[in-house]
Design an enzyme around this catalytic site. Structure first.
Site, short mmCIF file in Angstrom:
data_model
loop_
_atom_site.label_atom_id
_atom_site.label_comp_id
_atom_site.label_asym_id
_atom_site.label_seq_id
_atom_site.Cartn_x
_atom_site.Cartn_y
_atom_site.Cartn_z
N GLU A 311 -10.39 10.93 -30.20
CA GLU A 311 -11.43 10.67 -29.19
C GLU A 311 -12.66 10.01 -29.82
O GLU A 311 -13.79 10.44 -29.60
CB GLU A 311 -11.79 11.97 -28.47
CG GLU A 311 -10.57 12.58 -27.78
CD GLU A 311 -10.83 13.81 -26.93
OE1 GLU A 311 -11.79 14.54 -27.23
OE2 GLU A 311 -10.06 14.04 -25.98
N ASP A 384 -4.02 19.83 -23.74
CA ASP A 384 -5.44 20.12 -23.89
C ASP A 384 -5.90 21.33 -23.09
O ASP A 384 -6.57 21.17 -22.08
CB ASP A 384 -6.25 18.88 -23.48
CG ASP A 384 -7.71 18.98 -23.90
OD1 ASP A 384 -8.03 19.91 -24.65
OD2 ASP A 384 -8.50 18.14 -23.47
N GLU A 412 -13.11 25.20 -19.74
CA GLU A 412 -13.18 23.79 -19.35
C GLU A 412 -12.24 23.47 -18.19
O GLU A 412 -12.61 22.76 -17.25
CB GLU A 412 -12.83 22.94 -20.58
CG GLU A 412 -12.75 21.47 -20.29
CD GLU A 412 -12.44 20.65 -21.53
OE1 GLU A 412 -12.32 21.22 -22.63
OE2 GLU A 412 -12.34 19.42 -21.39
C1 GCV Z 1 -14.90 18.62 -28.29
C2 GCV Z 1 -11.05 17.88 -24.81
C3 GCV Z 1 -12.44 18.10 -24.29
C4 GCV Z 1 -13.48 17.53 -25.24
C5 GCV Z 1 -13.26 18.16 -26.62
C6 GCV Z 1 -11.83 17.83 -27.07
C7 GCV Z 1 -11.49 18.44 -28.41
O1 GCV Z 1 -10.72 16.54 -24.74
O2 GCV Z 1 -12.56 17.54 -23.03
O3 GCV Z 1 -14.76 17.86 -24.75
O4 GCV Z 1 -14.18 17.67 -27.55
O5 GCV Z 1 -10.93 18.35 -26.13
O6 GCV Z 1 -10.90 19.49 -28.40
O7 GCV Z 1 -11.83 17.86 -29.41
#
Ligand code: GCV
Length: 720
Positions: A311, A384, A412
């Site tokens: 990411e 995720d 989340e």
């Molecule tokens: C910290 C998901 C979440 C992100 C998070 C990522 C990760 O994509 O939406 O906010 O980033 O996981 O675990 O690195």
């Protein structure tokens, strides 16, 4: 004048609702230590604990004394004297075990040997000729853990007339990962801002830091990663290190080590170098110097957690190198100090044929290539932190690598703190999954506790749900998942019910009916969310970016795998992601017989059906219903469960603290609306493909699909 009347009116109406002035605000977590309500128990306990003593005087021992002092006085309702030696029957004595301990005895020695560096023994034993309760361990932290365990027995009103407890953690590193940013926000945080006040540290030590350490020690958590995995490299500058060191000082007596997330590009950003290439000797030197500097501030610094090439984060692939090359670079730097590196396996590119396969494809070939002080930190599921995923097939596929678990405690994808979801059943489902790596019984729990492949460096991490909200977790039930995470990290064999039972008794009441009602509610809470969000193996159909609310229609992201349509694949024929041989063949990443079970349309557990199969709308399920009807019934069952939870909760009015009761009542009201919203939006959206009616007898959505698609959430956390 008018205002005064309004306030007075409000006050009186609150009084008539029975709102007490001294209401509980949830700050004290599960360590309330209020007077035990059963007088018989109080009498019994007072006879067993007429006085107490803890040998020694180090900060950890002082912490144990402090806890006993406040807890015994509170729970038993009178001052229980602290003494310096055992003089009469019915005293409690705690301390590390040595051959000169007043309670040294051959039998005890054999027990203490078994509990290692963090475990403890609690039993009734003759000390100086008197009957005493002994809490002992090989280490001071073991004594503190033993004290917390003993207090839990009192808080939950257990029988202490004959004690013989031998307890030790199954997993070595039991970590909370904070996704806290240096500007005070928390990524995916739903309980307010970060609890770390970088402005007033290092001099101002908030009471909350100490209470944070107490709470964690009470459930055996022994590590905290202070900053977000999307790491701001400035955390590793002197300015911040002084502040980190102050927190480490607070946590140390409680057995908690501090860790930091490292940004792989730190040599470029902080060191003004041209590259962060791990093969460049100057880069290697930079990391060694940085480690030296960090350890000069924090001599027992735990090590680094790293999100690399994920990411948008930098990493070794930027130089054509492997993830192992990156991990080993940092591992070498902290090795001389006994530090470790937790390297995340959450790595994917945006346009893979099947994102769920990627971590396995990237990391499995690297088995055996990681330094021995590296742990590969793997999310429980291949995607995720969805409400339900099968376990990540890397568990059971890398026997030569230290593998650790990453769960998400923050919610989340589970309602973002407005919802009540007790996460122990989710954690347990993964831990109990059988990988079949070495035949039947090769559970994920055995992979991560090291017993399957004889690893001693083992770990489990939970992404924290803690924030600056007075009650720590926003929704007080979030505390139960934090609590459950710690308890399972200590002992993955505990059941969700046992843990819920403990937490309810310590948080709300020991009343039998209250306990069973709340437990009932908690135990159905996770399945409720799965049902009204993404039943039967559906996943990743959340609102874009904020991940709040339903968004099965999302199809506009430039990253294909950030679209919901990539995952549910609904079309005129059916729905679901074909991960069998005819599709992405992700099933082959699992060991037989699981691979075969997942690949078979008829044998695949219904809860994972649409994860592994694209299934016709009119397919007959084992229940006799068509798939479409089954999906509908699940969505409706989810809403029904929430309404059931509301009923249970309403029945508790007056039986628990009124402020806590009222807070949860309001959250359940929000959750009920959200559940209906999820159900209606998803059923209406999928109906545009199935073209089949919502089964007769189910309430019809009162809004249109267009309405749900048009909703905006400017205040959803994480969107600002
Ligand atoms: C910290 C998901 C979440 C992100 C998070 C990522 C990760 O994509 O939406 O906010 O980033 O996981 O675990 O690195």
């Amino acid at each position: 004048m008018k205002k005064t009347f309004v306030f007075l009116g409000l006050f009186l109406s609150l009084m008539s609702l029975g709102v007490r002035a001294s209401a509980d605000d949830g700050y004290r977590l599960w360590m309330k230590y209020d007077l035990i309500s059963n007088p018989q128990k109080v009498k019994e306990y007072r006879e067993s604990i007429k006085a107490w003593m803890v040998e020694g005087s180090s900060p950890t021992i002082e912490a144990a004394k402090h806890e006993l002092r406040i807890a015994l006085d509170g729970l038993l309702g009178s001052n229980i004297p602290e003494v310096s030696s055992v003089k009469e029957d019915g005293e409690l004595i705690a301390g590390t075990y040595t051959s000169s301990s007043p309670f040294a005895a051959a039998g005890l020695k054999n027990m203490v040997i078994k509990v290692g560096q963090e475990g403890f023994v609690i039993l009734r034993e003759k000390v100086s000729g008197q009957n005493a309760i002994v809490i002992t361990a090989n280490t001071e932290i073991g004594v503190l853990y033993g004290v917390f365990h003993f207090l839990r027995l009192l808080q939950t009103e257990q029988d202490i007339s004959s004690l013989r407890i031998i307890s030790f953690p199954r997993i070595k590193l039991r970590m909370l990962d904070h996704w806290d940013n240096l500007n005070g926000t928390v990524e995916r945080g739903y309980a307010g801002f970060s609890i770390w006040n970088w402005h007033t540290l290092p001099t101002f030590i908030k009471r909350r830091y100490i209470d944070y350490a107490r709470a964690n020690a009470s459930i055996g958590i022994n590590g905290a990663v202070l900053n977000n995995v999307n790491a701001d490299p400035r955390i590793m500058t002197r300015h911040y290190l002084k502040k980190v060191a102050a927190l480490a000082d607070v946590f140390r007596p409680y057995g908690i080590k501090v860790y930091l997330c490292a940004n792989f590009d730190a040599p470029i950003i902080l060191g003004k170098m041209k590259t962060a290439n791990p093969t460049d000797p100057r880069v290697q030197e930079w990391w060694k110097d940085k480690a030296k500097e960090i350890y000069s501030f924090i001599p027992d610094f735990g090590g680094f957690l790293v999100k690399a090439n994920s990411e948008g984060q930098p990493g070794p692939s930027d130089y054509g190198l492997t993830q192992a090359d990156g991990a080993n670079l940092l591992a070498n730097a902290v090795k001389p100090y006994g530090g470790i590196v937790m390297w995340r396996a959450f790595v994917y590119t945006y346009n893979a044929k099947d994102r769920a396969k990627q971590a396995y494809e990237i990391f499995k070939p690297l088995d055996g290539k990681f330094a021995d002080n590296v742990l590969l930190q793997i999310k429980n599921g291949p995607l995720d932190f969805q409400p339900r995923e099968p376990f990540t097939p890397l568990f059971g596929a890398m026997p030569k690598t230290n593998l650790m678990m990453e769960f998400q405690i923050t919610m989340e994808y589970l309602g973002q703190g407005t919802s009540t979801v007790y996460l122990a059943p989710l954690f347990k489902e993964t831990l109990e999954s059988d990988t079949y790596a070495k035949g039947k019984g090769s559970t994920v729990a055995k992979v991560i506790d090291g017993s399957l492949d004889a690893h001693t460096l083992t770990g489990i991490a939970g992404v924290s749900n803690i924030g600056a909200d007075r009650n720590w977790t926003g929704n007080e039930f979030g505390q139960s998942s934090w609590y459950a995470f710690g308890r399972l990290a200590w002992n993955p064999n505990l059941s969700s019910e046992e843990i819920a039972d403990e937490w309810i008794r310590m948080t709300f009441s020991n009343d039998k009916d209250v306990v069973s009602s709340i437990e009932d509610m908690m135990m159905q809470s996770r399945e409720a969310v799965v049902n009204y969000m993404d039943p039967l193996g559906l996943n990743m159909i959340f609102g874009y970016d904020n991940h709040y609310g339903p968004g099965p229609w999302i199809d506009y992201s430039p990253h294909p795998d950030w679209n919901s349509t990539y995952y549910h694949r609904a079309d005129s024929l059916g729905i679901g992601f074909d991960r069998t041989k005819s599709g992405s063949d992700a099933v082959s990443q699992y060991h037989p017989p699981l691979s075969g079970e997942f690949a078979s349309l008829t044998e695949c557990p219904p809860k994972f059906l649409l994860w592994f199969h694209h299934v016709r709308w009119d397919y007959r399920m084992k229940s006799g219903k068509t798939l479409w009807d089954e999906i509908c019934y699940h969505y409706y069952a989810g809403v029904d469960s929430v309404r059931e939870m509301q009923k249970v909760w309403n029945s508790l009015k007056g039986k628990i603290d009124n402020e806590e009761w009222n807070d949860e009542r309001m959250f359940l009201e929000i959750q009920e609306k959200e559940a209906v919203w999820w159900r209606n939006a998803c059923v209406l959206y999928f109906q545009t493909f199935s073209k089949m009616p919502i089964p007769a007898g189910l309430e019809k959505p009162d809004k249109t699909l267009e309405y749900y698609e048009s909703l905006k959430f400017p205040n959803a956390p994480g969107t600002w």
